[in-house]
Design a protein around this motif. Structure first.
Motif, PDB file in Angstrom:
ATOM      1  N   PHE A 107       0.856  -1.188   0.000  1.00 47.64           N
ATOM      2  CA  PHE A 107       0.000   0.000   0.000  1.00 47.64           C
ATOM      3  C   PHE A 107       0.888   1.232   0.000  1.00 47.64           C
ATOM      4  O   PHE A 107       1.888   1.271   0.722  1.00 47.64           O
ATOM      5  N   ALA A 108       0.527   2.242  -0.790  1.00 45.69           N
ATOM      6  CA  ALA A 108       1.251   3.500  -0.750  1.00 45.69           C
ATOM      7  C   ALA A 108       0.666   4.335   0.374  1.00 45.69           C
ATOM      8  O   ALA A 108      -0.542   4.447   0.514  1.00 45.69           O
ATOM      9  N   SER A 109       1.548   4.885   1.207  1.00 47.31           N
ATOM     10  CA  SER A 109       1.105   5.764   2.280  1.00 47.31           C
ATOM     11  C   SER A 109       1.960   7.025   2.191  1.00 47.31           C
ATOM     12  O   SER A 109       3.065   7.062   2.709  1.00 47.31           O
ATOM     13  N   GLY A 110       1.458   8.044   1.451  1.00 43.68           N
ATOM     14  CA  GLY A 110       2.267   9.221   1.154  1.00 43.68           C
ATOM     15  C   GLY A 110       3.451   8.803   0.303  1.00 43.68           C
ATOM     16  O   GLY A 110       3.284   8.131  -0.717  1.00 43.68           O
ATOM     17  N   GLN A 111       4.655   9.147   0.722  1.00 43.72           N
ATOM     18  CA  GLN A 111       5.876   8.772  -0.003  1.00 43.72           C
ATOM     19  C   GLN A 111       6.265   7.333   0.306  1.00 43.72           C
ATOM     20  O   GLN A 111       6.970   6.689  -0.444  1.00 43.72           O
TER      21      GLN A 111
END
Ligand SMILES: Nc1ncnc2c1ncn2[C@@H]1O[C@H](COP(=O)(O)OP(=O)(O)OP(=O)(O)O)[C@@H](O)[C@H]1O
Ligand SMILES: [Mg+2]
Length: 235
Positions: A19-23
């Motif tokens: 999962f992408a979480s911000g950067q």
């Protein structure tokens, strides 16, 4: 040939979920392997946030993995068309969620019959499939109750009847009793295990309930993106 019913029905190979979480990238599943034999029950334990729900959603074809494969009877699940995948979910898998996800304006009978309605059965035929299951989960006197008129344990029994109405081969349950008091949880857990045995289902049950985990064929622990057998002494 392995022992009867023990052939692998559902298999995860080198499963990845990022999962992408911000950067940042959260690597939740990291090369996870799992083989679910037909007619056997597995429990998945693990810390909050370890990826148990994510894994279950992928196994049930509700969410795509970032990498790796899920195989049903040796055939890759996510190479199917959306339509084929939806039909597979409807006919092969029963899903029970932590919160019942029943439709509030529908009666217990209509809710339990819903997967059969979605499969194209007319209302009477769909309800004829649901009625014996509601009876089996002890709700024959609650058929016309709406979810708001049922206790938490009763709501989960309706959800269990709904999950089984299409006679699936696989039951996936995500903390089915996480939202119930101890007594109701014990009763619903007992019912789940009875039905899994009666209907010879393959089951993957995410649970914090060590009583339930101790009663399945194989308790597993999800940790650092992979599964390992959980020692019974840890339950
Ligand atoms: N759609 C999403 N986008 C970004 N991050 C997500 C998404 N879904 C889940 N996550 C993250 O992935 C991790 C695993 O989530 P998941 O819901 O699978 O955990 P869990 O083991 O079921 O936890 P719990 O026991 O609390 O239910 C969590 O850190 C969560 O924040
Ligand atoms: Mg969860």
């Amino acid at each position: 040939m392995s022992e009867a019913g023990a052939d692998i029905i559902l298999e995860a190979r080198s499963l990845e979920k990022v999962f992408a979480s911000g950067q940042e990238k959260l690597r939740i599943l990291d090369g996870l392997d799992l083989a679910v034999p037909g007619g056997r029950s597995l429990a998945i334990l693990g810390a909050s946030g370890s990826g148990k729900s994510t894994l279950l959603y992928i196994l049930g074809g509700l969410e795509k993995p970032s990498g790796g494969q899920v195989l049903y009877e040796g055939r890759e699940l996510f190479s199917r068309s959306e339509e084929d995948l939806a039909a597979w979910r409807n006919r092969v898998v029963g899903f029970v969620f932590q919160f019942h996800h029943l439709l509030n304006d529908f009666t217990a009978l209509e809710n339990a019959a819903l997967p059969a309605r979605l499969a194209g059965y007319p209302p009477e035929a769909a309800e004829a499939l649901a009625r014996p299951l509601l009876d089996r989960v002890g709700l024959s006197a609650r058929l016309t109750h709406k979810p708001g008129e049922l206790s938490g344990g009763e709501q989960q029994r309706v959800a269990l009847a709904r999950a089984l109405v299409m006679s699936p081969r696989i039951l996936l349950a995500d903390e089915p009793t996480g939202n119930l008091d101890l007594k109701s949880a014990g009763a619903v857990n007992g019912l789940i295990l009875e039905l899994v045995a009666e209907k010879k289902l393959a089951a993957v049950i995410v649970t914090h309930n060590s009583q339930l985990a101790a009663l399945v064929d194989q308790p597993m622990e999800l940790n650092a993106g992979r599964l390992a057998p959980a020692g019974r002494e840890a339950l």
